[in-house]
Design an enzyme around this catalytic site. Sequence first.
Site, mmCIF file in Angstrom:
data_model
loop_
_atom_site.group_PDB
_atom_site.id
_atom_site.type_symbol
_atom_site.label_atom_id
_atom_site.label_comp_id
_atom_site.label_asym_id
_atom_site.label_seq_id
_atom_site.Cartn_x
_atom_site.Cartn_y
_atom_site.Cartn_z
ATOM 1 N N HIS A 160 0.074 -4.342 -24.258
ATOM 2 C CA HIS A 160 2.080 -4.594 -23.307
ATOM 3 C C HIS A 160 2.468 -3.421 -22.426
ATOM 4 C CE1 HIS A 160 1.914 -7.592 -26.457
ATOM 5 N NE2 HIS A 160 1.428 -6.861 -27.169
ATOM 6 N N SER A 281 4.359 4.925 5.439
ATOM 7 C CA SER A 281 5.455 4.233 5.009
ATOM 8 C C SER A 281 6.360 4.325 7.051
ATOM 9 C CB SER A 281 6.567 4.341 4.804
ATOM 10 O OG SER A 281 8.384 3.899 4.868
ATOM 11 N N LYS A 287 5.636 8.568 2.148
ATOM 12 C CA LYS A 287 4.330 7.039 0.458
ATOM 13 C C LYS A 287 3.205 7.087 1.250
ATOM 14 C CE LYS A 287 6.557 4.590 -1.369
ATOM 15 N NZ LYS A 287 6.793 3.919 -0.228
ATOM 16 N N GLU A 294 -2.482 -4.644 -3.434
ATOM 17 C CA GLU A 294 -1.646 -5.402 -3.646
ATOM 18 C C GLU A 294 -2.190 -6.298 -2.686
ATOM 19 O OE1 GLU A 294 2.719 -2.223 -3.161
ATOM 20 O OE2 GLU A 294 1.616 -3.327 -1.188
#
Length: 470
Positions: A160, A281, A287, A294
């Site tokens: 979890h 970025s 970044k 992803e």
Amino acid sequence: MTDAPRRLWGGRFASGPADALAQLSVSVQFDWRLAPYDLLGSKAHARVLHRAGLLDDDELTRMLDALDGLAADVSSGAFRPTADDEDVHTALERGLLERLGALGGKLRAGRSRNDQVATDLRLYLRDAVRQLVARIAELETALVSLAERNADVPAPGMTHLQHAQPVLFAHQLLAHVHPLTRDVDRLRDWDARTAWSPLGAGALAGSSLPLDPEATARELGFRGAIPNSIDAVSDRDFVAEFLFVAALLGVHLSRLGEEVCLWATSEFSWVRLDDAFSTGSSIMPQKKNPDIAELARGKAGRLIGHVTGVLAMLKGLPLAYDRDMQEDKEPVFDAVEQLLLVLPALAGMVSTLQVNSERLEATTPTGHALATDVAEWLVRRGVPFRDAHEISGSLVQLCDTRGIELWQLEDADFTAVDARLDPSVRSVLSVRGALEARSAVGGTAPSRVAEQLAALAETATEHAAWATRD
């Protein structure tokens, strides 16, 4: 009808197809990649026609030479489909007629586009599956190597997304390898079921010509000919099954990608991405984004869509062949292309990950991750687990009220909760002790993880070897 010679079905029709029909029917823009396999099938079919006495020796020689020349021109790009070619079969017959004249038309005897395309797609996918297995083996090897380099590093095992019990980080990494090995098993099983040839089934009923589908099958690397000609041209189980395995593989890659996304956050800080396998970025100079992870996560939805689309297309089709089946190829081609893009990228990302072992070691015991070890310590002393669970939970509650961890309690705190909690309970309040204790098969003990590492390294090597076999 000026383009009638280019249509494999045009003789019965007094006029050419309407533009709307022609545009809807055309598939050469995507099925052209089947050209090498269609040419292989054509060469095998030419030899069968020769053995049946339908081509003489000279005709066979000329036919095979023309097919070899056409194959070379297809490979180099010298021969390409035109806007008037309906599909790969039409284009290649045009190329053969340009080289051989009327002799080229003899090759069509005893076969149909129905059995041709079913054969072509099986040949294409059997090759593609070997490419995929080779790339999966590279990812397996990358994960195993990363696990080997961090074999002694503990990590917070989670359920979890909450700290649960200590594990070795290598154990966590290898938990991503095992699904990949099952994916390879499924692809190999799929290959065994797909290694049967439809060629010779014709449109649906076979041929009255004295052909030999078994000989054709053997030449093309199949185990034999499909025994039912209707099934041969209408079966797309091999497409649906491949797309299911591709989708499940995509799900496994997505889960790995999701974990890397989490591990690379400032909040986790378990790993650092290599510059070559991350992006930045356009507005925020600090970044470092896990784009590969992803994209792997995102591709899973696309792959799942392909299998559901093909199953929906197939579910209501009457036997034998229906033009709906034209819709089977684009999902297959896209699934292969996307996996061949994402697998090497993931392997590169994994192989260059930098693991923050200090961070992992510091956070492993936090969140009362050793509470289960206290309960099992009590069980070994004869306490029923139901009671041991309650006692350990009371210790956790006490720690929460004080904002401390289990090992920070005083001896008096333990005995105040339960008299059976004498100071020797501290023997299980260490990460190393918790890891060593889990030595049963499948456990996270260093000895068991070492066994996994050796076995999975050998498996990855064997997978790579299978991918190169004929």
